[in-house]
Write an enzyme that holds these catalytic residues in place. Structure first.
Site, PDB file in Angstrom:
ATOM      1  N   HIS A 222      57.936  14.510  18.418  1.00  9.95           N
ATOM      2  CA  HIS A 222      56.852  15.354  18.930  1.00  9.95           C
ATOM      3  C   HIS A 222      56.033  14.594  19.748  1.00  9.95           C
ATOM      4  O   HIS A 222      56.238  14.221  21.055  1.00  9.95           O
ATOM      5  CB  HIS A 222      56.386  15.786  17.668  1.00  9.95           C
ATOM      6  CG  HIS A 222      55.396  17.179  17.840  1.00  9.95           C
ATOM      7  ND1 HIS A 222      55.356  17.743  19.060  1.00  9.95           N
ATOM      8  CD2 HIS A 222      54.646  17.901  17.143  1.00  9.95           C
ATOM      9  CE1 HIS A 222      54.244  18.698  19.038  1.00  9.95           C
ATOM     10  NE2 HIS A 222      54.053  18.922  17.988  1.00  9.95           N
ATOM     11  N   HIS A 261      64.366  19.542  24.846  1.00 10.44           N
ATOM     12  CA  HIS A 261      63.640  20.544  24.396  1.00 10.44           C
ATOM     13  C   HIS A 261      64.153  21.435  23.721  1.00 10.44           C
ATOM     14  O   HIS A 261      65.272  22.380  23.915  1.00 10.44           O
ATOM     15  CB  HIS A 261      62.648  21.256  25.493  1.00 10.44           C
ATOM     16  CG  HIS A 261      61.247  21.383  24.903  1.00 10.44           C
ATOM     17  ND1 HIS A 261      61.202  22.742  24.270  1.00 10.44           N
ATOM     18  CD2 HIS A 261      60.092  20.766  24.891  1.00 10.44           C
ATOM     19  CE1 HIS A 261      59.883  22.923  23.937  1.00 10.44           C
ATOM     20  NE2 HIS A 261      59.468  21.735  24.346  1.00 10.44           N
ATOM     21  N   ASP A 312      56.732  15.174  28.169  1.00  9.99           N
ATOM     22  CA  ASP A 312      56.433  13.618  27.924  1.00  9.99           C
ATOM     23  C   ASP A 312      56.844  12.430  28.785  1.00  9.99           C
ATOM     24  O   ASP A 312      56.510  11.200  28.774  1.00  9.99           O
ATOM     25  CB  ASP A 312      56.795  13.211  26.445  1.00  9.99           C
ATOM     26  CG  ASP A 312      56.046  14.001  25.413  1.00  9.99           C
ATOM     27  OD1 ASP A 312      54.784  13.577  25.724  1.00  9.99           O
ATOM     28  OD2 ASP A 312      56.587  14.661  24.423  1.00  9.99           O
TER      29      ASP A 312
HETATM   30  N1  COA Z   1      68.315  12.145  24.524  1.00 14.01           N
HETATM   31  C1  COA Z   1      69.828  12.023  23.981  1.00 14.01           C
HETATM   32  N2  COA Z   1      70.429  13.279  23.628  1.00 14.01           N
HETATM   33  C2  COA Z   1      69.671  14.208  23.510  1.00 14.01           C
HETATM   34  C3  COA Z   1      68.356  14.297  23.758  1.00 14.01           C
HETATM   35  C4  COA Z   1      67.658  13.114  24.354  1.00 14.01           C
HETATM   36  N3  COA Z   1      66.353  13.038  24.691  1.00 14.01           N
HETATM   37  N4  COA Z   1      67.650  15.451  23.205  1.00 14.01           N
HETATM   38  C5  COA Z   1      68.696  16.031  22.544  1.00 14.01           C
HETATM   39  N5  COA Z   1      69.905  15.381  22.910  1.00 14.01           N
HETATM   40  C6  COA Z   1      71.286  15.415  22.436  1.00 14.01           C
HETATM   41  C7  COA Z   1      71.394  15.424  20.998  1.00 14.01           C
HETATM   42  O1  COA Z   1      71.877  14.153  20.529  1.00 14.01           O
HETATM   43  C8  COA Z   1      72.425  16.457  20.716  1.00 14.01           C
HETATM   44  O2  COA Z   1      73.775  16.010  21.090  1.00 14.01           O
HETATM   45  P1  COA Z   1      74.830  16.339  20.410  1.00 14.01           P
HETATM   46  O3  COA Z   1      75.232  17.852  20.433  1.00 14.01           O
HETATM   47  O4  COA Z   1      75.958  15.560  21.032  1.00 14.01           O
HETATM   48  O5  COA Z   1      74.851  15.665  18.843  1.00 14.01           O
HETATM   49  C9  COA Z   1      72.126  17.749  21.495  1.00 14.01           C
HETATM   50  O6  COA Z   1      71.342  17.213  22.624  1.00 14.01           O
HETATM   51  C10 COA Z   1      71.310  18.885  21.143  1.00 14.01           C
HETATM   52  O7  COA Z   1      70.095  17.948  20.395  1.00 14.01           O
HETATM   53  P2  COA Z   1      69.117  18.715  19.250  1.00 14.01           P
HETATM   54  O8  COA Z   1      68.404  17.273  18.407  1.00 14.01           O
HETATM   55  O9  COA Z   1      69.996  19.427  18.444  1.00 14.01           O
HETATM   56  O10 COA Z   1      68.229  19.506  20.026  1.00 14.01           O
HETATM   57  P3  COA Z   1      66.757  19.803  19.508  1.00 14.01           P
HETATM   58  O11 COA Z   1      66.633  21.284  19.825  1.00 14.01           O
HETATM   59  O12 COA Z   1      66.618  19.670  17.974  1.00 14.01           O
HETATM   60  O13 COA Z   1      65.852  18.806  20.106  1.00 14.01           O
HETATM   61  C11 COA Z   1      64.086  17.489  20.575  1.00 14.01           C
HETATM   62  C12 COA Z   1      64.610  18.954  20.497  1.00 14.01           C
HETATM   63  C13 COA Z   1      62.856  17.527  21.604  1.00 14.01           C
HETATM   64  C14 COA Z   1      63.799  17.104  19.278  1.00 14.01           C
HETATM   65  C15 COA Z   1      65.166  16.619  21.264  1.00 14.01           C
HETATM   66  O14 COA Z   1      65.490  16.940  22.593  1.00 14.01           O
HETATM   67  C16 COA Z   1      64.701  14.986  21.549  1.00 14.01           C
HETATM   68  O15 COA Z   1      65.078  14.333  20.579  1.00 14.01           O
HETATM   69  N6  COA Z   1      63.923  14.649  22.482  1.00 14.01           N
HETATM   70  C17 COA Z   1      63.570  13.213  22.737  1.00 14.01           C
HETATM   71  C18 COA Z   1      62.031  13.370  22.195  1.00 14.01           C
HETATM   72  C19 COA Z   1      61.023  14.036  23.043  1.00 14.01           C
HETATM   73  O16 COA Z   1      60.973  13.710  24.140  1.00 14.01           O
HETATM   74  N7  COA Z   1      60.386  14.623  22.423  1.00 14.01           N
HETATM   75  C20 COA Z   1      59.087  15.362  23.273  1.00 14.01           C
HETATM   76  C21 COA Z   1      59.603  16.969  23.003  1.00 14.01           C
HETATM   77  S1  COA Z   1      58.165  17.705  24.180  1.00 14.01           S
END
Ligand code: COA
Length: 376
Positions: A222, A261, A312
């Site tokens: 987050h 996201h 971010d």
């Molecule tokens: N880097 C690499 N792979 C990523 C990724 C990232 N930043 N964000 C998502 N993915 C991938 C996941 O590994 C997954 O791949 P897979 O299907 O091959 O396993 C797929 O994309 C879906 O990810 P998921 O975790 O289900 O999506 P989500 O909606 O739960 O995730 C976040 C949202 C923000 C938690 C996620 O994108 C993330 O961890 N981002 C990095 C942290 C970040 O920047 N947070 C700030 C948010 S404003």
């Protein structure tokens, strides 16, 4: 009684409540606060104006904005008891832990402002005004900077920079931080806002709700992501290494912070705006190194993984150029999001419904009870 539906892991796509505060169109990449497009607000308003909008549901008149600004300036000062408590906390602590502890402690000192109900708007303004002073008090001690002074002539954004760095920002820097604060002020039911609303929905107090929110924002998935982005840039070092480092991480299934996201399936509009500010502040500081590294990281992540940047990705580069230490990035996020958290808590008090979902039970049933002496 409604029969339990399918599990929505992470509550994805679950519509939990109605709110007038914030709308995200994840397909079009639009973000709206109370009817106003974030691009207009970032181009034309100030953080104080946006805080008013979130709390009261309309843009302020000049007189209303003047009153709110004066009030926020008055409310910046820390009670001496809290200042002494902050000084007694370990200088090695993470500032998010300090923030969480300080807000919790402030609840003991200001019982009226924190009560659910009419006075909560006072508490919302108090917390928004005082977070920069809490951070300033803590950071100045560990960095050996002079004590905080009242600087009533400084806007909220400029005071935040002064509190952390003991220097007033240039006009461009102050505007960059003001825009960053506007962009972070609210984001619908993100995890920390949801945590605040869950706490408020039990009719717990405003400061407890914000304490929950700070604890939730702290996590790297987050609010902690921008700090990790800068760690990534340090690891990469130079543009020619971006390809190798990013691909290496992706092949090990590591997440690249600042990308992806839950709601946006296209570029986060806040990233678009901050990218431009990262370039502007970089130019003013005579260094486009972060900007160029981030552009390259974007190119590789989009090509290799189809992921777009989120808010971010560029915020940390703006803060770093100003000289804000990395562990203060998430606290700066909190100093902005507190306006949104408190607006949501006020809305929750107004339209109260205990938030209490159900779980699909996957454990055993009807196990025979085994006396302790017979267990192994
Ligand atoms: N880097 C690499 N792979 C990523 C990724 C990232 N930043 N964000 C998502 N993915 C991938 C996941 O590994 C997954 O791949 P897979 O299907 O091959 O396993 C797929 O994309 C879906 O990810 P998921 O975790 O289900 O999506 P989500 O909606 O739960 O995730 C976040 C949202 C923000 C938690 C996620 O994108 C993330 O961890 N981002 C990095 C942290 C970040 O920047 N947070 C700030 C948010 S404003």
């Amino acid at each position: 009684m409604v029969e339990p539906a399918e599990v929505q892991h992470g509550l994805e796509d679950v519509v939990a409540l109605e709110s007038r505060i914030c709308f995200i169109d994840g397909k079009q990449g639009r973000l709206i606060y109370d009817g106003y497009d974030i691009r207009d607000l970032a181009a034309r308003s100030t953080f104080e104006e946006v805080a008013y909008l979130l709390w009261y549901g309309r843009l302020p008149t000049a007189a209303q904005l003047h009153d709110l600004t004066a009030r926020l300036t008055e409310l910046r000062r820390l009670p001496e008891t809290l200042a002494v408590e902050i000084d007694a906390l370990p200088a090695t602590a993470h500032p998010m832990d300090i923030l969480r502890t300080a807000v919790s402690a402030l609840a003991l000192l200001e019982p009226e402002e924190t009560k659910p109900g009419e006075s909560s708007i006072g508490g919302a303004q108090r917390l928004t005004a005082v977070l920069p002073s809490i951070l300033g008090r803590f950071h100045r001690r560990r960095a050996g900077l002079p004590a905080l002074r009242d600087r009533p002539e400084l806007s909220h954004a400029a005071y935040l920079v002064y509190a952390l760095l003991d220097r007033a920002p240039t006009e461009l820097e102050a505007r960059a931080i003001d825009v960053a604060l506007i962009l972070h002020a609210d984001h619908e039911l993100n995890a920390s806002t949801f945590a605040a609303r869950v706490t408020a929905s039990t009719l717990s107090d405003l400061y407890s709700a914000v304490t929950s929110a700070i604890g939730t924002l702290k996590g790297p998935l987050h609010g902690g992501a921008n700090e990790r982005v800068m760690e990534l840039l340090e690891e990469i070092g130079t543009v020619d290494r971006v390809e190798e480092v990013v691909k290496g991480k992706l092949s090990r299934h590591e997440r690249i912070m600042g990308f992806g996201h839950r709601v946006y399936k296209v570029e986060d509009p806040r990233a678009t705006i901050l990218r431009e500010w990262s370039r502007r502040v970089g130019e003013a500081h005579g260094s486009l190194r972060y900007y160029e590294l981030l552009r390259k990281v974007e190119e590789v992540v989009l090509r290799e993984k189809g992921l777009y940047p989120n808010v971010d990705l560029y915020s940390g580069s703006v803060y770093s150029l100003l000289g804000i230490p990395h562990d203060l990035f998430t606290p700066v996020f909190a100093a902005s999001r507190v306006a949104g958290w408190t607006a949501h808590v006020l809305e929750e008090y107004h339209d109260l419904r205990l938030i209490r979902p159900t779980a699909k039970y996957v454990g055993a049933l009807d196990l025979p009870y085994v006396p302790i002496a017979q267990r192994h």
